[in-house]
Motif scaffolding. Structure first.
Motif, PDB file in Angstrom:
ATOM      1  N   ASP A  12       0.801  -1.175   0.093  1.00 26.23           N
ATOM      2  CA  ASP A  12       0.073   0.005  -0.020  1.00 26.23           C
ATOM      3  C   ASP A  12       0.876   1.301   0.172  1.00 26.23           C
ATOM      4  OD1 ASP A  12      -2.303  -1.441   0.133  1.00 26.23           O
ATOM      5  OD2 ASP A  12      -2.688  -1.407   2.075  1.00 26.23           O
ATOM      6  N   VAL A  13       1.953   1.221   0.820  1.00 28.98           N
ATOM      7  CA  VAL A  13       2.828   2.246   0.674  1.00 28.98           C
ATOM      8  C   VAL A  13       3.556   2.590  -0.534  1.00 28.98           C
ATOM      9  CG1 VAL A  13       5.007   3.404   1.938  1.00 28.98           C
ATOM     10  CG2 VAL A  13       3.131   2.139   3.332  1.00 28.98           C
ATOM     11  N   ASP A  14       3.854   1.495  -1.363  1.00 28.21           N
ATOM     12  CA  ASP A  14       4.510   1.642  -2.433  1.00 28.21           C
ATOM     13  C   ASP A  14       3.593   2.346  -3.566  1.00 28.21           C
ATOM     14  OD1 ASP A  14       6.966   0.608  -1.720  1.00 28.21           O
ATOM     15  OD2 ASP A  14       6.497  -1.468  -2.241  1.00 28.21           O
ATOM     16  N   LYS A  15       2.268   1.655  -3.442  1.00 26.32           N
ATOM     17  CA  LYS A  15       1.208   2.315  -4.418  1.00 26.32           C
ATOM     18  C   LYS A  15       1.078   3.935  -4.269  1.00 26.32           C
ATOM     19  CE  LYS A  15      -3.488   1.732  -6.018  1.00 26.32           C
ATOM     20  NZ  LYS A  15      -3.585   3.121  -6.131  1.00 26.32           N
ATOM     21  N   ILE A  16       0.903   3.973  -2.790  1.00 30.80           N
ATOM     22  CA  ILE A  16       0.966   5.625  -2.585  1.00 30.80           C
ATOM     23  C   ILE A  16       2.093   6.411  -3.296  1.00 30.80           C
ATOM     24  CG2 ILE A  16       0.880   7.318  -0.770  1.00 30.80           C
ATOM     25  CD1 ILE A  16      -0.685   5.426   0.966  1.00 30.80           C
ATOM     26  N   ILE A  17       3.258   5.937  -3.039  1.00 25.26           N
ATOM     27  CA  ILE A  17       4.384   6.594  -3.196  1.00 25.26           C
ATOM     28  C   ILE A  17       4.480   6.739  -5.010  1.00 25.26           C
ATOM     29  CG2 ILE A  17       6.949   6.473  -3.682  1.00 25.26           C
ATOM     30  CD1 ILE A  17       6.913   5.272  -0.866  1.00 25.26           C
ATOM     31  N   HIS A  18       4.197   5.569  -5.791  1.00 26.70           N
ATOM     32  CA  HIS A  18       4.203   5.460  -7.151  1.00 26.70           C
ATOM     33  C   HIS A  18       3.220   6.509  -7.616  1.00 26.70           C
ATOM     34  CE1 HIS A  18       4.409   3.810 -11.251  1.00 26.70           C
ATOM     35  NE2 HIS A  18       2.945   3.706 -11.108  1.00 26.70           N
ATOM     36  N   ASP A  19       1.800   6.503  -7.057  1.00 22.62           N
ATOM     37  CA  ASP A  19       0.906   7.332  -7.714  1.00 22.62           C
ATOM     38  C   ASP A  19       1.368   8.881  -7.409  1.00 22.62           C
ATOM     39  OD1 ASP A  19      -0.681   5.132  -8.088  1.00 22.62           O
ATOM     40  OD2 ASP A  19      -2.188   5.255  -6.452  1.00 22.62           O
ATOM     41  N   ARG A  40       4.299  10.138  -7.254  1.00 22.26           N
ATOM     42  CA  ARG A  40       5.288  10.249  -8.106  1.00 22.26           C
ATOM     43  C   ARG A  40       4.809  10.504  -9.597  1.00 22.26           C
ATOM     44  NH1 ARG A  40       9.867   6.563  -5.879  1.00 22.26           N
ATOM     45  NH2 ARG A  40      10.856   7.940  -4.072  1.00 22.26           N
ATOM     46  N   ARG A  41       3.693   9.841  -9.922  1.00 18.56           N
ATOM     47  CA  ARG A  41       3.172   9.653 -11.147  1.00 18.56           C
ATOM     48  C   ARG A  41       2.370  11.307 -11.441  1.00 18.56           C
ATOM     49  NH1 ARG A  41       0.027   5.360 -11.356  1.00 18.56           N
ATOM     50  NH2 ARG A  41      -1.671   6.597 -10.577  1.00 18.56           N
ATOM     51  N   GLU A  42       1.731  11.457 -10.310  1.00 12.17           N
ATOM     52  CA  GLU A  42       1.184  12.901 -10.516  1.00 12.17           C
ATOM     53  C   GLU A  42       1.864  14.292 -10.428  1.00 12.17           C
ATOM     54  OE1 GLU A  42      -2.277  13.751 -10.677  1.00 12.17           O
ATOM     55  OE2 GLU A  42      -2.460  11.462 -11.068  1.00 12.17           O
ATOM     56  N   GLN A  43       3.277  13.954  -9.576  1.00 14.35           N
ATOM     57  CA  GLN A  43       4.038  15.202  -9.698  1.00 14.35           C
ATOM     58  C   GLN A  43       4.818  15.161 -11.008  1.00 14.35           C
ATOM     59  OE1 GLN A  43       5.022  17.120  -6.946  1.00 14.35           O
ATOM     60  NE2 GLN A  43       3.089  16.431  -6.378  1.00 14.35           N
ATOM     61  N   SER A  44       4.949  13.903 -11.554  1.00 12.21           N
ATOM     62  CA  SER A  44       5.650  14.086 -13.150  1.00 12.21           C
ATOM     63  C   SER A  44       4.475  14.875 -13.961  1.00 12.21           C
ATOM     64  CB  SER A  44       5.917  12.836 -13.488  1.00 12.21           C
ATOM     65  OG  SER A  44       4.993  11.871 -13.646  1.00 12.21           O
ATOM     66  N   LYS A  45       3.346  14.722 -13.907  1.00 11.53           N
ATOM     67  CA  LYS A  45       2.281  15.225 -14.884  1.00 11.53           C
ATOM     68  C   LYS A  45       2.482  16.999 -14.500  1.00 11.53           C
ATOM     69  CE  LYS A  45      -1.112  11.456 -14.771  1.00 11.53           C
ATOM     70  NZ  LYS A  45      -2.377  11.277 -14.449  1.00 11.53           N
ATOM     71  N   CYS A  46       2.669  17.196 -13.242  1.00 11.73           N
ATOM     72  CA  CYS A  46       2.623  18.716 -12.963  1.00 11.73           C
ATOM     73  C   CYS A  46       3.791  19.503 -13.526  1.00 11.73           C
ATOM     74  CB  CYS A  46       2.761  19.011 -11.599  1.00 11.73           C
ATOM     75  SG  CYS A  46       1.078  18.542 -10.820  1.00 11.73           S
ATOM     76  N   ILE A  47       5.067  18.635 -13.769  1.00 12.34           N
ATOM     77  CA  ILE A  47       6.221  19.148 -14.225  1.00 12.34           C
ATOM     78  C   ILE A  47       6.265  19.192 -15.607  1.00 12.34           C
ATOM     79  CG2 ILE A  47       8.831  18.666 -14.449  1.00 12.34           C
ATOM     80  CD1 ILE A  47       8.806  17.246 -11.867  1.00 12.34           C
ATOM     81  N   LYS A  48       5.553  18.324 -16.344  1.00 14.03           N
ATOM     82  CA  LYS A  48       5.572  18.418 -17.981  1.00 14.03           C
ATOM     83  C   LYS A  48       4.687  19.609 -18.304  1.00 14.03           C
ATOM     84  CE  LYS A  48       6.346  13.648 -18.262  1.00 14.03           C
ATOM     85  NZ  LYS A  48       5.664  12.255 -18.504  1.00 14.03           N
TER      86      LYS A  48
END
Length: 87
Positions: free
Chosen positions: A70-77, A79-87
């Motif tokens: 569950d922790v890994d999923k939260i971190i992955h999600d 990071r994915r959202e953060q990468s969308k904001c940077i692009k």
């Protein structure tokens, strides 16, 4: 009047005892002072860790986190959202 200190017998591994003896000489203090201070610091550290574990358990429960997956999923999600904001 009752003494403010108590005598405690402690067995130490030889190497730990030797390190303590060197430290006693270096710090110009007594074995009792070293052991007393070490025990105080250990107990304070354990109390802090117990508090942190309790807060972690409460937070995990509040967010429905059951395990490391569950922790890994939260971190992955996240990071994915953060990468969308940077692009």
């Amino acid at each position: 009047m009752e003494s403010e200190t108590r005598v405690v017998s402690v067995s130490l591994p030889k190497d730990v005892y030797e390190q303590m003896e060197e430290f006693v000489v270096m710090m110009k203090t007594s074995e009792s002072d070293i052991m007393s201070e070490a025990l105080k610091q250990y107990m304070a550290s354990e109390k802090r860790w117990q508090h942190l574990r309790k807060r972690g358990e409460e937070t995990a429960k509040a967010f429905g986190i059951r395990n490391e997956d569950d922790v890994d999923k939260i971190i992955h999600d996240f990071r994915r959202e953060q990468s969308k904001c940077i692009k």
